[in-house]
Design a protein around this motif. Structure first.
Motif, PDB file in Angstrom:
ATOM      1  N   LYS A 113       1.197  -1.219   0.075  1.00 45.77           N
ATOM      2  CA  LYS A 113      -0.379   0.364  -0.249  1.00 45.77           C
ATOM      3  C   LYS A 113       0.927   0.760   0.068  1.00 45.77           C
ATOM      4  O   LYS A 113       0.361   2.472  -0.602  1.00 45.77           O
ATOM      5  CB  LYS A 113      -0.798   0.434   1.495  1.00 45.77           C
TER       6      LYS A 113
ATOM      7  N   GLN B 223      -3.640   6.535   8.840  1.00 44.00           N
ATOM      8  CA  GLN B 223      -3.685   6.035  10.163  1.00 44.00           C
ATOM      9  C   GLN B 223      -3.903   4.321  10.467  1.00 44.00           C
ATOM     10  O   GLN B 223      -3.217   3.556   9.029  1.00 44.00           O
ATOM     11  CB  GLN B 223      -5.546   5.815   9.384  1.00 44.00           C
ATOM     12  N   PRO B 224      -3.526   4.176  11.710  1.00 44.20           N
ATOM     13  CA  PRO B 224      -3.132   5.839  13.123  1.00 44.20           C
ATOM     14  C   PRO B 224      -2.640   6.372  12.681  1.00 44.20           C
ATOM     15  O   PRO B 224      -1.332   5.715  11.899  1.00 44.20           O
ATOM     16  CB  PRO B 224      -3.501   4.384  14.096  1.00 44.20           C
TER      17      PRO B 224
ATOM     18  N   ARG C  66      -0.789   5.644  17.792  1.00 46.69           N
ATOM     19  CA  ARG C  66      -0.236   5.237  17.166  1.00 46.69           C
ATOM     20  C   ARG C  66       0.419   4.099  17.236  1.00 46.69           C
ATOM     21  O   ARG C  66       0.869   2.849  17.835  1.00 46.69           O
ATOM     22  CB  ARG C  66       0.120   5.805  15.455  1.00 46.69           C
TER      23      ARG C  66
ATOM     24  N   LEU D 196       0.166   0.514  18.439  1.00 47.82           N
ATOM     25  CA  LEU D 196       1.809  -0.570  17.437  1.00 47.82           C
ATOM     26  C   LEU D 196       2.845  -0.779  18.988  1.00 47.82           C
ATOM     27  O   LEU D 196       3.532  -1.825  18.071  1.00 47.82           O
ATOM     28  CB  LEU D 196       1.664  -0.087  16.268  1.00 47.82           C
TER      29      LEU D 196
ATOM     30  N   MET E 123      -8.443   3.595  17.957  1.00 48.62           N
ATOM     31  CA  MET E 123      -8.521   3.667  16.161  1.00 48.62           C
ATOM     32  C   MET E 123      -9.584   4.657  15.898  1.00 48.62           C
ATOM     33  O   MET E 123      -9.366   5.722  14.854  1.00 48.62           O
ATOM     34  CB  MET E 123      -9.100   2.231  15.350  1.00 48.62           C
TER      35      MET E 123
ATOM     36  N   ARG F  58      -9.148   8.127  14.349  1.00 49.98           N
ATOM     37  CA  ARG F  58      -9.802   8.752  12.822  1.00 49.98           C
ATOM     38  C   ARG F  58     -10.432   9.803  13.414  1.00 49.98           C
ATOM     39  O   ARG F  58     -10.281  11.252  12.380  1.00 49.98           O
ATOM     40  CB  ARG F  58     -10.990   7.496  13.115  1.00 49.98           C
TER      41      ARG F  58
ATOM     42  N   ASP G 125      -4.402   6.158   3.607  1.00 51.04           N
ATOM     43  CA  ASP G 125      -3.710   4.695   4.130  1.00 51.04           C
ATOM     44  C   ASP G 125      -4.374   4.673   4.892  1.00 51.04           C
ATOM     45  O   ASP G 125      -4.020   4.574   6.189  1.00 51.04           O
ATOM     46  CB  ASP G 125      -1.721   5.367   4.482  1.00 51.04           C
ATOM     47  N   ARG G 126      -5.226   3.449   4.617  1.00 51.63           N
ATOM     48  CA  ARG G 126      -6.143   3.189   5.589  1.00 51.63           C
ATOM     49  C   ARG G 126      -7.686   3.985   6.379  1.00 51.63           C
ATOM     50  O   ARG G 126      -7.037   5.296   6.928  1.00 51.63           O
ATOM     51  CB  ARG G 126      -5.329   2.473   6.991  1.00 51.63           C
ATOM     52  N   PHE G 127      -8.618   3.520   6.321  1.00 50.06           N
ATOM     53  CA  PHE G 127      -9.335   4.296   7.278  1.00 50.06           C
ATOM     54  C   PHE G 127     -10.586   3.259   7.775  1.00 50.06           C
ATOM     55  O   PHE G 127     -10.073   1.774   7.900  1.00 50.06           O
ATOM     56  CB  PHE G 127     -10.342   5.132   5.893  1.00 50.06           C
TER      57      PHE G 127
ATOM     58  N   SER H   4     -10.349  -0.988   7.466  1.00 52.83           N
ATOM     59  CA  SER H   4      -8.950  -1.753   8.009  1.00 52.83           C
ATOM     60  C   SER H   4     -10.029  -1.922  10.085  1.00 52.83           C
ATOM     61  O   SER H   4      -9.539  -2.972  10.312  1.00 52.83           O
ATOM     62  CB  SER H   4      -8.344  -0.112   9.023  1.00 52.83           C
ATOM     63  N   THR H   5     -10.876  -0.935  10.636  1.00 50.24           N
ATOM     64  CA  THR H   5     -11.030  -1.322  11.465  1.00 50.24           C
ATOM     65  C   THR H   5     -12.086  -2.516  11.592  1.00 50.24           C
ATOM     66  O   THR H   5     -12.182  -2.875  12.510  1.00 50.24           O
ATOM     67  CB  THR H   5     -11.630  -0.598  12.298  1.00 50.24           C
TER      68      THR H   5
ATOM     69  N   TYR I 296      -9.567  -5.760  10.621  1.00 50.01           N
ATOM     70  CA  TYR I 296      -8.727  -5.803  12.062  1.00 50.01           C
ATOM     71  C   TYR I 296      -9.843  -5.768  13.470  1.00 50.01           C
ATOM     72  O   TYR I 296      -9.445  -6.960  13.386  1.00 50.01           O
ATOM     73  CB  TYR I 296      -8.004  -4.883  11.949  1.00 50.01           C
TER      74      TYR I 296
ATOM     75  N   PHE J 224       0.230  -6.013  15.348  1.00 56.38           N
ATOM     76  CA  PHE J 224      -0.796  -6.906  14.402  1.00 56.38           C
ATOM     77  C   PHE J 224       0.385  -7.982  13.595  1.00 56.38           C
ATOM     78  O   PHE J 224      -0.771  -9.114  13.465  1.00 56.38           O
ATOM     79  CB  PHE J 224      -0.994  -5.853  13.502  1.00 56.38           C
TER      80      PHE J 224
HETATM   81  P1  TMP Z   1       0.261   0.390   8.713  1.00 54.42           P
HETATM   82  O1  TMP Z   1       1.506  -0.034   9.211  1.00 54.42           O
HETATM   83  O2  TMP Z   1      -0.523   0.083   7.387  1.00 54.42           O
HETATM   84  O3  TMP Z   1       0.606   1.817   9.158  1.00 54.42           O
HETATM   85  O4  TMP Z   1      -1.319  -0.004   9.883  1.00 54.42           O
HETATM   86  C1  TMP Z   1      -1.060  -0.478  10.937  1.00 54.42           C
HETATM   87  C2  TMP Z   1      -1.473  -1.761  11.686  1.00 54.42           C
HETATM   88  O5  TMP Z   1      -3.038  -1.114  12.421  1.00 54.42           O
HETATM   89  C3  TMP Z   1      -1.815  -2.846  10.510  1.00 54.42           C
HETATM   90  O6  TMP Z   1      -1.370  -4.046  11.091  1.00 54.42           O
HETATM   91  C4  TMP Z   1      -3.272  -3.032  10.749  1.00 54.42           C
HETATM   92  C5  TMP Z   1      -4.066  -1.797  11.925  1.00 54.42           C
HETATM   93  N1  TMP Z   1      -4.985  -0.761  12.029  1.00 54.42           N
HETATM   94  C6  TMP Z   1      -6.473  -2.018  12.490  1.00 54.42           C
HETATM   95  O7  TMP Z   1      -5.576  -2.629  13.472  1.00 54.42           O
HETATM   96  N2  TMP Z   1      -6.991  -1.055  12.753  1.00 54.42           N
HETATM   97  C7  TMP Z   1      -6.652   0.274  11.722  1.00 54.42           C
HETATM   98  O8  TMP Z   1      -8.413   0.643  12.304  1.00 54.42           O
HETATM   99  C8  TMP Z   1      -6.106   0.501  11.597  1.00 54.42           C
HETATM  100  C9  TMP Z   1      -6.360   1.937  10.664  1.00 54.42           C
HETATM  101  C10 TMP Z   1      -4.910   0.223  11.785  1.00 54.42           C
END
Ligand code: TMP
Length: 221
Positions: free
Chosen positions: A17, A40-41, A51, A55, A71, A75, A96-98, A101-102, A105, A165
């Motif tokens: 991505k 995001q985050p 974030r 993480l 999350m 946002r 990059d993610r919105f 993703s929530t 994940y 994650f």
């Molecule tokens: P990234 O490495 O793509 O920036 O994403 C960070 C990690 O956070 C990735 O493993 C996915 C996770 N994530 C969630 O679990 N829920 C969410 O809402 C978002 C935005 C990311």
């Protein structure tokens, strides 16, 4: 309605991505469009702190509901501070993610289900929907293999500490992958699914094709 355009990129960890979003930003710039790139985050000073909390691999005691709430806290801040102002001033926002993703994940991976995610999205994000979501999903087995390799590198202490994650087991990644498919099937007009083991150039080509179509529909560029 906003003057700007809101595009999100989604996919499993390691789906490429970040490379693609940077290439798309360059392509948009070449076409004279002002672009705001965010993730995001993160993406705001408050979001960067959230974030780090989310993480950090040492933060293993975070309950799934806490994780989902954080999350959305991230946002809400990004929408107020970055996304809405950019859309209101007519820019293209590449995120990059919105919320997908929530849903994938926390809803899928952590098994909280889609309903609480969609309900919180309505409440906290005013149901803000991207104009277009580019979902990069490689085949499941190769992405599990990449996750295994990353975990091994992290175990060997070479990797970054942003790995909570990525350290999750196969069943978790499988549920995330399945939930992403479910979202794509539910919202085919918004979500463009780019599937399979494609080259970086091929994925970029597909992305540009979808974005050019959107720009044409919106009569931009
Ligand atoms: P990234 O490495 O793509 O920036 O994403 C960070 C990690 O956070 C990735 O493993 C996915 C996770 N994530 C969630 O679990 N829920 C969410 O809402 C978002 C935005 C990311």
């Amino acid at each position: 309605m906003f003057k700007g355009i809101f595009i999100t990129l989604e996919g499993l960890d390691g789906s490429g991505k970040t490379t693609q979003i940077k290439r798309l930003a360059k392509w948009l710039a070449l076409h004279g469009l002002e672009t705001v790139l965010t993730r995001q985050p993160g993406g705001t000073p408050t979001g960067d702190r959230i974030r780090a909390l989310l993480l950090d691999s040492r933060g293993t005691g975070i309950a799934p509901m806490t994780e989902m709430a954080l999350m959305f806290a991230d946002r809400a801040q990004a929408i107020a501070e970055v996304i809405l102002p950019a859309l209101e001033s007519g820019k293209v926002v590449l995120c990059d993610r919105f919320t997908d993703s929530t849903e994938a994940y926390q809803g899928g991976g952590r098994e909280l289900g889609s309903e609480p995610v969609l309900a919180l999205h309505k409440l906290i994000c005013g149901n803000l929907q991207p104009d277009l979501t580019l979902l990069l999903l490689t085949d499941l087995e190769p992405s599990l293999e990449r996750a295994r390799n990353r975990n091994q590198r992290i175990d060997e202490n070479i990797g970054p500490d942003e790995n909570r994650f990525e350290l999750e087991q196969e069943a978790f990644h499988r549920r995330v992958w399945e939930k992403y498919h479910e979202i794509a099937a539910r919202e085919p007009n918004r979500v463009i699914l780019i599937e399979g083991e494609l080259s970086i150039d091929k994925v970029h080509e597909r992305i540009v094709e979808a974005v050019a179509k959107l720009l044409k529909e919106k009569q931009v560029g």
